[in-house]
Design a protein around this motif. Structure first.
Motif, PDB file in Angstrom:
ATOM      1  N   SER A   1       4.320   5.442  -5.845  1.00  0.00           N
ATOM      2  CA  SER A   1       3.861   5.610  -6.506  1.00  0.00           C
ATOM      3  C   SER A   1       2.510   7.356  -7.730  1.00  0.00           C
ATOM      4  N   VAL A   2       2.045   7.040  -6.920  1.00  0.00           N
ATOM      5  CA  VAL A   2       0.724   8.233  -6.700  1.00  0.00           C
ATOM      6  C   VAL A   2       1.150   9.065  -6.489  1.00  0.00           C
ATOM      7  N   TYR A   3       2.083   9.181  -5.651  1.00  0.00           N
ATOM      8  CA  TYR A   3       2.810  10.885  -5.279  1.00  0.00           C
ATOM      9  C   TYR A   3       3.579  10.916  -6.380  1.00  0.00           C
ATOM     10  N   VAL A   4       4.219  10.166  -6.505  1.00  0.00           N
ATOM     11  CA  VAL A   4       5.990  10.664  -7.708  1.00  0.00           C
ATOM     12  C   VAL A   4       4.355  10.860  -9.684  1.00  0.00           C
ATOM     13  N   ARG A   5       3.647  10.198  -9.549  1.00  0.00           N
ATOM     14  CA  ARG A   5       3.113  10.763 -10.120  1.00  0.00           C
ATOM     15  C   ARG A   5       2.313  11.967 -10.557  1.00  0.00           C
ATOM     16  N   PHE A   6       1.855  12.212  -9.050  1.00  0.00           N
ATOM     17  CA  PHE A   6       1.545  13.492  -9.050  1.00  0.00           C
ATOM     18  C   PHE A   6       2.005  14.638  -9.176  1.00  0.00           C
TER      19      PHE A   6
ATOM     20  N   TRP B   1      13.544  15.960  -7.125  1.00  0.00           N
ATOM     21  CA  TRP B   1      13.891  15.379  -7.088  1.00  0.00           C
ATOM     22  C   TRP B   1      14.178  15.336  -5.313  1.00  0.00           C
ATOM     23  N   GLU B   2      14.525  16.053  -4.629  1.00  0.00           N
ATOM     24  CA  GLU B   2      14.735  16.508  -3.667  1.00  0.00           C
ATOM     25  C   GLU B   2      12.974  15.727  -3.263  1.00  0.00           C
ATOM     26  N   VAL B   3      12.383  15.648  -3.303  1.00  0.00           N
ATOM     27  CA  VAL B   3      11.216  14.907  -2.382  1.00  0.00           C
ATOM     28  C   VAL B   3      11.014  14.317  -2.601  1.00  0.00           C
ATOM     29  N   ARG B   4      11.327  13.606  -4.174  1.00  0.00           N
ATOM     30  CA  ARG B   4      11.442  11.872  -4.226  1.00  0.00           C
ATOM     31  C   ARG B   4      11.717  11.924  -3.299  1.00  0.00           C
ATOM     32  N   ASN B   5      13.750  11.941  -3.023  1.00  0.00           N
ATOM     33  CA  ASN B   5      14.316  11.143  -2.480  1.00  0.00           C
ATOM     34  C   ASN B   5      13.766  11.499  -0.651  1.00  0.00           C
ATOM     35  N   GLN B   6      12.973  11.965  -0.262  1.00  0.00           N
ATOM     36  CA  GLN B   6      12.003  12.592   0.799  1.00  0.00           C
ATOM     37  C   GLN B   6      11.365  11.284   1.342  1.00  0.00           C
ATOM     38  N   MET B   7      10.562  10.784   0.183  1.00  0.00           N
ATOM     39  CA  MET B   7       9.185  10.521   0.339  1.00  0.00           C
ATOM     40  C   MET B   7       9.672   8.824   0.494  1.00  0.00           C
ATOM     41  N   GLN B   8      10.923   8.449   0.031  1.00  0.00           N
ATOM     42  CA  GLN B   8      11.463   7.241  -0.457  1.00  0.00           C
ATOM     43  C   GLN B   8      10.917   5.984   1.037  1.00  0.00           C
ATOM     44  N   PRO B   9       9.954   5.104   0.628  1.00  0.00           N
ATOM     45  CA  PRO B   9       8.520   4.382   1.650  1.00  0.00           C
ATOM     46  C   PRO B   9       9.981   3.384   2.157  1.00  0.00           C
ATOM     47  N   SER B  10       9.877   3.512   3.143  1.00  0.00           N
ATOM     48  CA  SER B  10      11.432   2.616   4.225  1.00  0.00           C
ATOM     49  C   SER B  10      10.426   1.415   4.475  1.00  0.00           C
ATOM     50  N   ILE B  11       9.700   0.696   3.854  1.00  0.00           N
ATOM     51  CA  ILE B  11       9.042  -0.438   4.516  1.00  0.00           C
ATOM     52  C   ILE B  11       8.830  -1.307   3.061  1.00  0.00           C
ATOM     53  N   THR B  12       9.299  -2.952   3.307  1.00  0.00           N
ATOM     54  CA  THR B  12       9.352  -3.121   2.374  1.00  0.00           C
ATOM     55  C   THR B  12       8.629  -4.301   2.327  1.00  0.00           C
ATOM     56  N   THR B  13       8.238  -4.911   0.950  1.00  0.00           N
ATOM     57  CA  THR B  13       7.417  -5.770   1.064  1.00  0.00           C
ATOM     58  C   THR B  13       7.885  -7.421   1.299  1.00  0.00           C
ATOM     59  N   GLY B  14       9.506  -7.383   1.729  1.00  0.00           N
ATOM     60  CA  GLY B  14      10.106  -8.222   2.220  1.00  0.00           C
ATOM     61  C   GLY B  14       9.567  -9.234   3.242  1.00  0.00           C
ATOM     62  N   MET B  15       9.489 -10.446   3.646  1.00  0.00           N
ATOM     63  CA  MET B  15       9.410 -11.258   4.707  1.00  0.00           C
ATOM     64  C   MET B  15      10.318 -11.434   5.502  1.00  0.00           C
ATOM     65  N   SER B  16      11.360 -10.463   5.847  1.00  0.00           N
ATOM     66  CA  SER B  16      13.208 -10.104   7.047  1.00  0.00           C
ATOM     67  C   SER B  16      12.035 -10.204   8.151  1.00  0.00           C
ATOM     68  N   ASN B  17      12.629 -10.377   9.065  1.00  0.00           N
ATOM     69  CA  ASN B  17      12.234 -10.482  10.755  1.00  0.00           C
ATOM     70  C   ASN B  17      12.827  -9.330  11.518  1.00  0.00           C
ATOM     71  N   SER B  18      12.653  -8.352  10.644  1.00  0.00           N
ATOM     72  CA  SER B  18      13.486  -7.386  10.880  1.00  0.00           C
ATOM     73  C   SER B  18      12.655  -5.868  11.729  1.00  0.00           C
TER      74      SER B  18
ATOM     75  N   TYR C   1       0.752  -1.201   0.307  1.00  0.00           N
ATOM     76  CA  TYR C   1       0.100  -0.412  -0.060  1.00  0.00           C
ATOM     77  C   TYR C   1       0.679   1.624   0.176  1.00  0.00           C
ATOM     78  N   LEU C   2       2.268   1.799   0.947  1.00  0.00           N
ATOM     79  CA  LEU C   2       2.913   2.129   0.627  1.00  0.00           C
ATOM     80  C   LEU C   2       3.850   2.131  -0.274  1.00  0.00           C
ATOM     81  N   ASN C   3       3.710   1.270  -1.057  1.00  0.00           N
ATOM     82  CA  ASN C   3       4.051   1.351  -2.462  1.00  0.00           C
ATOM     83  C   ASN C   3       3.888   2.049  -3.405  1.00  0.00           C
TER      84      ASN C   3
END
Length: 135
Positions: free
Chosen positions: A96-101, A118-135, A90-92
């Motif tokens: 994606s919507v934010y970048v298009r907007f 470019w600055e806004v894109r780098n600040q808004m990069q999602p920090s949650i991944t969809t991987g199933m790691s134990n972090s 959902y965050l991704n």
């Protein structure tokens, strides 16, 4: 046999009978002590067996409780990992919507410079991944 030797012989027999009687009495007392010790040992062992059986029942109860708790926590962990993956997706999609907007806004209005986008894109990069790691 003279009366003196007969009396000596009777006296010796009486002494032997007394020794035999004392030895038999001593043996009886010893056997009684042995029986009492054995009975006490059996009682102690029966008590120890009962105590150990109670401990086994308690340990089995604790084991079953922990097994159930482990199962519940595993189920909850699986649910939370699924929710984490959905939220990451959902965050991704929001990103994606934010970048298009922002891209469309910068093209249509010219309000945002390419540097600012470019600055806004780098600040808004999602920090949650969809991987199933134990972090």
């Amino acid at each position: 046999m003279s009366s003196c030797s007969r009396k000596t012989s009777e006296l010796e027999a009486a002494i032997m009978d007394e020794k035999k009687r004392k030895r038999m009495q001593s043996n009886r007392e010893s056997a009684k002590r042995s029986r009492l010790k054995r009975e006490q040992r059996v009682k102690d062992l029966v008590y120890e067996i009962q105590t150990l059986k109670e401990q086994i029942l308690e340990f089995n109860r604790q084991y079953n409780d922990m097994t159930q708790r482990t199962h519940n926590l595993s189920s909850e962990n699986e649910s939370l990992n699924l929710e984490k993956a959905k939220l990451g997706e959902y965050l991704n999609s929001l990103y994606s919507v934010y970048v298009r907007f922002t891209h469309q806004m910068s093209q249509t209005t010219g309000c945002l410079s390419k540097q600012k986008t470019w600055e806004v894109r780098n600040q808004m990069q999602p920090s949650i991944t969809t991987g199933m790691s134990n972090s």
